[in-house]
Write an enzyme that holds these catalytic residues in place. Structure first.
Site, PDB file in Angstrom:
ATOM      1  N   HIS A 208       0.809  -1.213   0.000  1.00 21.55           N
ATOM      2  CA  HIS A 208       0.000   0.000   0.000  1.00 21.55           C
ATOM      3  C   HIS A 208       0.846   1.268   0.000  1.00 21.55           C
ATOM      4  O   HIS A 208       0.344   2.364  -0.289  1.00 21.55           O
ATOM      5  CB  HIS A 208      -0.948   0.001   1.202  1.00 21.55           C
ATOM      6  CG  HIS A 208      -2.276   0.630   0.901  1.00 21.55           C
ATOM      7  ND1 HIS A 208      -2.417   1.760   0.127  1.00 21.55           N
ATOM      8  CD2 HIS A 208      -3.538   0.265   1.264  1.00 21.55           C
ATOM      9  CE1 HIS A 208      -3.689   2.091   0.036  1.00 21.55           C
ATOM     10  NE2 HIS A 208      -4.394   1.191   0.704  1.00 21.55           N
TER      11      HIS A 208
ATOM     12  N   ASP B  83      -1.737   2.313  -4.660  1.00 25.82           N
ATOM     13  CA  ASP B  83      -3.042   2.632  -4.099  1.00 25.82           C
ATOM     14  C   ASP B  83      -4.082   1.655  -4.641  1.00 25.82           C
ATOM     15  O   ASP B  83      -3.889   1.033  -5.692  1.00 25.82           O
ATOM     16  CB  ASP B  83      -3.439   4.064  -4.447  1.00 25.82           C
ATOM     17  CG  ASP B  83      -2.512   5.093  -3.793  1.00 25.82           C
ATOM     18  OD1 ASP B  83      -2.002   4.794  -2.698  1.00 25.82           O
ATOM     19  OD2 ASP B  83      -2.307   6.163  -4.385  1.00 25.82           O
TER      20      ASP B  83
END
Length: 488
Positions: free
Chosen positions: A461, A465
């Site tokens: 992450h 995204d």
């Protein structure tokens, strides 16, 4: 052509009438590399010895050869076997021994003529630190006998990180003595939370070493130090309770019949890297179902042509690799690595392919997969998989990957799974098996059968995204469901 130089220590003893002195120098391990793909393959690995001279009557001129660093992550290695024996003459380019690194088994070659006078680390020697002396060579055959009882001095050994940690033991012990055996009751919940925040476990170097030596998982130990830090005393208490039949029963319960299987170097490294990945990389997962009827049809049309031209059959996994490579070209953000101060986005699409063998898990790399045809990809994957099973992969066969594909569907029938990211990459694609499903037809009340394959992408992450990961899977699904577009 570029040259990388790895420095290994050697020691020269000079004795004289008034005593002896010790001089230190370096052994240069030269790696000739042709740059291809991300980091470039290492085309050859040679250990170049530096000459050592001694005026001592006991030790004539000789060369002390240390354990070389044969991969970027290698800190220690094992001697698989010696090809040369003590007393054998050696020439440049001849293989001295086979070294088991953290990645594969690599041949170590000689760079100068001479005689192998002494093998310090024999067949099967394990956990030899980089730079630690493994053998001695001499120039004259008559000097071999003088090294019959040779033993490297303790000063020859490289200073390992654990040694420097050991030196801090007195200071740490004093600090631990000041810490109460148990934290105050009101603060206990806060301590436990701090010690496990972010899936990280805080512990002192001595505690980690003691836990590792006794196979104690730190996650099972509650720390009593500041902010829940696990101290040496906590590990000792845990071991004491295990002896009495407490928490450690699962590891050494009486009456259990078991066999301890030694871990190969590759399994140790894999375990450490995967553990670090899960503890330090914020994983999240995206799953999509792709219809593969057209993919299976295209494969059926291409394979007869492959066989007619003398090529090998194309597998579903080869088509998946190609689709993933093209999707990365469309969504390059997923072809990146987290570098703390910046994100490095790669221009090469090098796909690692997970291969399970009896020696452990290997991930050989198909370089520039987005630019290669399906036949070429299929041929490379089969060759690399065979080398992995034979434990004969070279550094250029597994280094420089930018993305990984792991397939447990075709070989094992696993429907869906979540894979662990292979650092420093930021994503890995987990391929499940294809299954037939009943789906609505073109007209009301009509149904048809379709084959669907579940694909799960594990993402970092920090780099990818959620929307970017979804965009990649959309592109990947497009190539799988319309596979002729991969041929354009």
């Amino acid at each position: 052509m570029i040259f990388l130089f790895l420095v290994l220590p050697f020691q020269v003893s000079v004795g004289g009438v008034n005593g002896s002195s010790v001089f230190r120098g370096t052994l240069t391990n030269r790696i000739s590399s042709g740059v291809t793909g991300l980091n470039g393959p290492l085309s050859c690995v040679r250990v170049a010895s530096a000459r050592s001279f001694s005026s001592s009557a006991d030790l004539p001129p000789h060369q002390e050869i240390g354990m070389p660093s044969l991969s970027p992550t290698m800190t220690e290695g094992n001697i698989a076997k010696w090809v040369k024996k003590e007393g054998d003459q050696v020439s440049p380019g001849e293989v001295l021994c086979e070294v088991e690194t953290d990645k594969a088994t690599v041949e170590m070659e000689c760079m100068e003529e001479g005689y192998l006078a002494k093998i310090v680390q024999g067949d099967g020697a394990k956990e030899i630190k980089v730079g630690e002396i493994i053998c001695v060579t001499v120039e004259e055959e008559g000097d071999i006998e003088k090294f019959k009882d040779y033993k490297p001095s303790s000063s020859d050994a490289p200073v390992a990180p654990s040694e420097s940690k050991a030196k801090s033991e007195p200071a740490e012990s004093k600090a631990e003595e000041k810490v109460p055996a148990k934290a105050p009751e009101p603060k206990a919940p806060k301590t436990e939370e701090a010690s496990r925040s972010g899936d990280r476990i805080f512990s002192s170097p001595l505690a980690r070493k003691l836990a590792e030596d006794n196979n104690v998982p730190l996650s099972s130990v509650k720390g009593t130090g500041p902010d829940g830090r696990i101290l040496k005393a906590d590990i000792e208490d845990y071991l004491a309770s295990a002896t009495k039949g407490g928490k450690g029963d699962t590891f050494a319960a009486s009456g259990l019949d078991y066999t301890d299987i030694p871990n190969a170097q590759i399994r140790k490294v894999t375990a450490n890297r995967l553990l670090a990945s899960k503890q330090t990389i914020p994983h999240y997962y995206l799953t999509v179902d792709t219809r593969v009827d057209n993919l299976i049809k295209l494969r059926g049309e291409l394979n007869p042509q492959q066989e007619a031209s003398g090529g090998k059959k194309i597998s579903i996994n080869d088509l998946v690799i190609k689709a993933a490579a093209l999707a990365l070209r469309k969504v390059p953000q997923c072809n990146s690595s987290w570098m703390n101060d910046f994100i490095r986005q790669y221009n090469n699409v090098n796909i690692n392919v997970a291969v399970q063998t009896e020696h452990g898990l290997f991930v050989p790399v198909v370089r520039d997969a987005d630019k290669k045809g399906l036949g070429t990809i299929g041929e490379e994957v089969k060759q690399l998989a065979q080398r992995a099973r034979d434990n004969s992969l070279k550094p250029q066969d597994y280094e420089g990957g930018t993305f990984t594909v792991s397939n447990l569907g075709g070989p094992f029938g696993i429907k869906q799974f979540c894979a662990i990211i292979n650092p420093p990459q930021s994503a890995i694609l987990a391929i499940g098996s294809a299954e037939k499903r009943v789906i609505p037809g073109s007209a009301d009340g009509q149904y048809e059968f379709g084959s669907y394959m579940s694909v799960t992408m594990s993402c970092d992450h920090r780099v990818i995204d959620g929307a970017i990961g979804a965009e990649f899977l959309k592109a990947f699904k497009g190539y799988i469901e319309n596979p002729t577009t991969m041929l354009l």
